[in-house]
Design a protein around this motif. Structure first.
Motif, PDB file in Angstrom:
ATOM      1  N   THR A   1       1.861  -4.979 -42.708  1.00  0.00           N
ATOM      2  CA  THR A   1       1.424  -6.275 -42.969  1.00  0.00           C
ATOM      3  C   THR A   1       0.075  -6.352 -42.188  1.00  0.00           C
ATOM      4  N   ASN A   2      -0.630  -5.533 -41.685  1.00  0.00           N
ATOM      5  CA  ASN A   2      -1.909  -5.496 -40.902  1.00  0.00           C
ATOM      6  C   ASN A   2      -2.412  -4.354 -41.084  1.00  0.00           C
ATOM      7  N   ILE A   3      -3.692  -3.924 -41.244  1.00  0.00           N
ATOM      8  CA  ILE A   3      -4.443  -2.660 -41.300  1.00  0.00           C
ATOM      9  C   ILE A   3      -4.232  -2.040 -40.034  1.00  0.00           C
ATOM     10  N   GLU A   4      -4.575  -3.016 -39.006  1.00  0.00           N
ATOM     11  CA  GLU A   4      -4.780  -2.576 -37.554  1.00  0.00           C
ATOM     12  C   GLU A   4      -3.433  -2.410 -36.807  1.00  0.00           C
ATOM     13  N   GLN A   5      -2.412  -2.816 -37.534  1.00  0.00           N
ATOM     14  CA  GLN A   5      -0.825  -2.683 -36.918  1.00  0.00           C
ATOM     15  C   GLN A   5      -0.334  -1.427 -36.988  1.00  0.00           C
ATOM     16  N   GLY A   6       0.625  -1.085 -36.347  1.00  0.00           N
ATOM     17  CA  GLY A   6       1.522   0.327 -36.653  1.00  0.00           C
ATOM     18  C   GLY A   6       2.093   0.503 -35.221  1.00  0.00           C
ATOM     19  N   GLY A   7       2.334   1.712 -34.900  1.00  0.00           N
ATOM     20  CA  GLY A   7       2.994   1.932 -33.757  1.00  0.00           C
ATOM     21  C   GLY A   7       2.809   1.389 -32.597  1.00  0.00           C
ATOM     22  N   SER A   8       3.496   0.832 -31.936  1.00  0.00           N
ATOM     23  CA  SER A   8       2.791  -0.263 -30.735  1.00  0.00           C
ATOM     24  C   SER A   8       2.133   0.604 -29.521  1.00  0.00           C
ATOM     25  N   SER A   9       2.676   2.042 -29.415  1.00  0.00           N
ATOM     26  CA  SER A   9       2.267   2.556 -28.621  1.00  0.00           C
ATOM     27  C   SER A   9       0.822   3.336 -28.719  1.00  0.00           C
ATOM     28  N   GLU A  10       0.184   2.901 -29.785  1.00  0.00           N
ATOM     29  CA  GLU A  10      -1.126   3.135 -30.234  1.00  0.00           C
ATOM     30  C   GLU A  10      -2.137   2.253 -29.144  1.00  0.00           C
ATOM     31  N   ARG A  11      -1.337   1.251 -28.757  1.00  0.00           N
ATOM     32  CA  ARG A  11      -2.121   0.285 -27.789  1.00  0.00           C
ATOM     33  C   ARG A  11      -1.290   0.000 -26.759  1.00  0.00           C
ATOM     34  N   PRO A  12      -1.505   0.544 -25.509  1.00  0.00           N
ATOM     35  CA  PRO A  12      -0.512   0.430 -24.226  1.00  0.00           C
ATOM     36  C   PRO A  12      -0.660  -1.132 -23.772  1.00  0.00           C
ATOM     37  N   GLU A  13      -1.734  -1.901 -23.879  1.00  0.00           N
ATOM     38  CA  GLU A  13      -1.927  -3.088 -23.455  1.00  0.00           C
ATOM     39  C   GLU A  13      -0.848  -3.969 -24.131  1.00  0.00           C
ATOM     40  N   GLU A  14      -0.791  -3.740 -25.584  1.00  0.00           N
ATOM     41  CA  GLU A  14       0.218  -4.593 -26.431  1.00  0.00           C
ATOM     42  C   GLU A  14       1.627  -4.394 -26.012  1.00  0.00           C
ATOM     43  N   VAL A  15       1.861  -2.910 -25.790  1.00  0.00           N
ATOM     44  CA  VAL A  15       3.218  -2.753 -25.717  1.00  0.00           C
ATOM     45  C   VAL A  15       3.837  -3.689 -24.386  1.00  0.00           C
ATOM     46  N   LEU A  16       2.908  -3.789 -23.333  1.00  0.00           N
ATOM     47  CA  LEU A  16       3.046  -4.413 -22.217  1.00  0.00           C
ATOM     48  C   LEU A  16       3.209  -5.623 -22.185  1.00  0.00           C
ATOM     49  N   LEU A  17       2.475  -6.400 -23.410  1.00  0.00           N
ATOM     50  CA  LEU A  17       2.582  -7.891 -23.383  1.00  0.00           C
ATOM     51  C   LEU A  17       3.566  -8.272 -24.486  1.00  0.00           C
ATOM     52  N   LYS A  18       3.819  -7.435 -25.518  1.00  0.00           N
ATOM     53  CA  LYS A  18       4.712  -7.884 -26.595  1.00  0.00           C
ATOM     54  C   LYS A  18       6.098  -7.356 -26.622  1.00  0.00           C
ATOM     55  N   ASP A  19       6.137  -6.139 -25.969  1.00  0.00           N
ATOM     56  CA  ASP A  19       7.563  -5.388 -26.164  1.00  0.00           C
ATOM     57  C   ASP A  19       8.429  -5.888 -25.019  1.00  0.00           C
ATOM     58  N   VAL A  20       9.314  -6.854 -25.046  1.00  0.00           N
ATOM     59  CA  VAL A  20      10.145  -7.221 -24.231  1.00  0.00           C
ATOM     60  C   VAL A  20      10.943  -6.289 -23.249  1.00  0.00           C
ATOM     61  N   PRO A  21      11.641  -5.266 -24.008  1.00  0.00           N
ATOM     62  CA  PRO A  21      12.219  -4.206 -23.174  1.00  0.00           C
ATOM     63  C   PRO A  21      11.224  -3.688 -21.981  1.00  0.00           C
ATOM     64  N   ILE A  22      10.292  -3.246 -22.695  1.00  0.00           N
ATOM     65  CA  ILE A  22       8.988  -2.607 -21.494  1.00  0.00           C
ATOM     66  C   ILE A  22       8.727  -3.491 -20.548  1.00  0.00           C
ATOM     67  N   LEU A  23       8.524  -4.969 -20.726  1.00  0.00           N
ATOM     68  CA  LEU A  23       7.942  -5.698 -19.758  1.00  0.00           C
ATOM     69  C   LEU A  23       9.059  -5.970 -18.745  1.00  0.00           C
ATOM     70  N   LEU A  24      10.456  -6.027 -19.350  1.00  0.00           N
ATOM     71  CA  LEU A  24      11.393  -6.195 -18.461  1.00  0.00           C
ATOM     72  C   LEU A  24      11.608  -5.103 -17.437  1.00  0.00           C
ATOM     73  N   THR A  25      11.491  -3.845 -17.876  1.00  0.00           N
ATOM     74  CA  THR A  25      11.533  -2.608 -17.185  1.00  0.00           C
ATOM     75  C   THR A  25      10.297  -2.592 -16.278  1.00  0.00           C
ATOM     76  N   VAL A  26       9.220  -2.898 -16.598  1.00  0.00           N
ATOM     77  CA  VAL A  26       8.199  -3.011 -15.657  1.00  0.00           C
ATOM     78  C   VAL A  26       8.495  -3.959 -14.443  1.00  0.00           C
ATOM     79  N   ILE A  27       8.869  -4.943 -14.925  1.00  0.00           N
ATOM     80  CA  ILE A  27       9.324  -6.220 -13.791  1.00  0.00           C
ATOM     81  C   ILE A  27      10.393  -5.761 -12.882  1.00  0.00           C
TER      82      ILE A  27
END
Length: 318
Positions: free
Chosen positions: A273-299
């Motif tokens: 859908t977007n040229i800059e999108q792809g594997g979320s782990s390309e951007r650690p900051e977006e993993v923390l903000l967007k991936d709910v399981p990762i966010l819940l794990t940190v919390i």
């Protein structure tokens, strides 16, 4: 001022904030790790960590502005990057230069006024950013090392701002985890260029997925073993209580979840859908903000650490 004019001016005002890339600020949350690892949680350490966080946000945003200024012509030709505030003209070049100088100058000045150690860490971070953008980001392996060093300097800055004495275990855990994040970032970037059929930038041409997988295996194992030894407690001269072993499941799930997000099938699902999108782990900051399981794990990890700290403070556990 009419409502219509206010609405028209609002995007321009927000453009100045967007140019600072606030999503990237989540990387600076590692400044809170030192007092947490040392079980030194109080008002003074909280205020010190908040100061370090603000200063690193200012320093990092100054370099995002500088990078956008340097790449402005290339960004204007890019279908997505052309929408960035500086490339699109929402933020003028003179204003962007002034913002970068003000942010970096303030971060350096205030950090040295706080403590020499904090000033040294932010100065070293700034020099690292200069070296990375001029040369290191095009040097295979050293580019990942530079990314990891940036996280270690943030952690050191957080310790310096709070007066926490860093242990060798903390530095090892931070360095291993930072290397892991850097490898996963390159792995996702490489896979994304393969999916798009585009020419990878120079440093990615030196990497291969088998090579990055081998590096990932070594660093992942080292990260888990190092953290497990630290959490074993006083017997290993690590954490002040062996009850920290209860936090290992959070680390394991977080690492494995992050690896999942850089797998080919995950990138394929997100790259259409977007040229800059792809594997979320390309951007650690977006993993923390967007991936709910990762966010819940940190919390969950933070809450478990605080619970263990409180129980130890109440002498309910050893």
């Amino acid at each position: 001022m009419s409502t219509k004019n206010h609405v028209l001016l609002l995007p321009g005002k927000l453009a100045y904030l967007k140019a600072l890339r606030p999503r990237q600020w989540t990387k600076n949350l590692i400044v809170f790790a030192a007092p947490l690892f040392a079980f030194s949680i109080n008002l003074q350490s909280l205020l010190g960590s908040l100061l370090a966080f603000a200063l690193f946000c200012g320093a990092s945003s100054s370099f995002y502005l500088i990078n956008d200024l340097v790449d402005i012509e290339a960004d204007r030709q890019h279908p997505v990057k052309s929408q960035r505030p500086i490339a699109s003209g929402l933020v003028s070049i003179p204003v962007a230069i002034g913002m970068a100088v003000l942010l970096l100058g303030s971060a350096l000045t205030l950090s040295w006024l706080r403590t020499p150690q904090l000033g040294a860490s932010i100065t070293a971070y700034a020099l690292l950013q200069v070296a990375y953008n001029l040369r290191l980001k095009r040097m295979v392996i050293l580019d990942i090392g530079a990314i990891a060093t940036g996280f270690v300097l943030r952690a050191f800055g957080g310790a310096a701002a709070t007066g926490v004495v860093l242990s060798s275990w903390f530095l090892l855990c931070t360095a291993m985890l930072a290397l892991f994040l850097g490898i996963e970032k390159r792995k996702a970037e490489l896979r994304l260029t393969q999916l798009k059929g585009s020419t990878p930038r120079s440093v990615l041409q030196r990497y291969s997925l088998p090579m990055l997988n081998s590096m990932e295996n070594v660093v992942t194992s080292s990260t888990i073993v190092t953290y497990a030894l630290w959490s074993s407690g006083p017997y290993m001269r690590g954490a002040s209580t062996s009850w920290m072993l209860l936090t290992i499941p959070f680390l394991l799930y977080g690492i494995f979840r992050y690896q999942l997000l850089s797998e080919p099938q995950e990138i394929s699902l997100n790259s259409d859908t977007n040229i800059e999108q792809g594997g979320s782990s390309e951007r650690p900051e977006e993993v923390l903000l967007k991936d709910v399981p990762i966010l819940l794990t940190v919390i969950g990890w933070v809450l478990t650490c605080f619970t263990i700290l409180w129980l130890k403070h109440q002498s309910l556990i050893d």
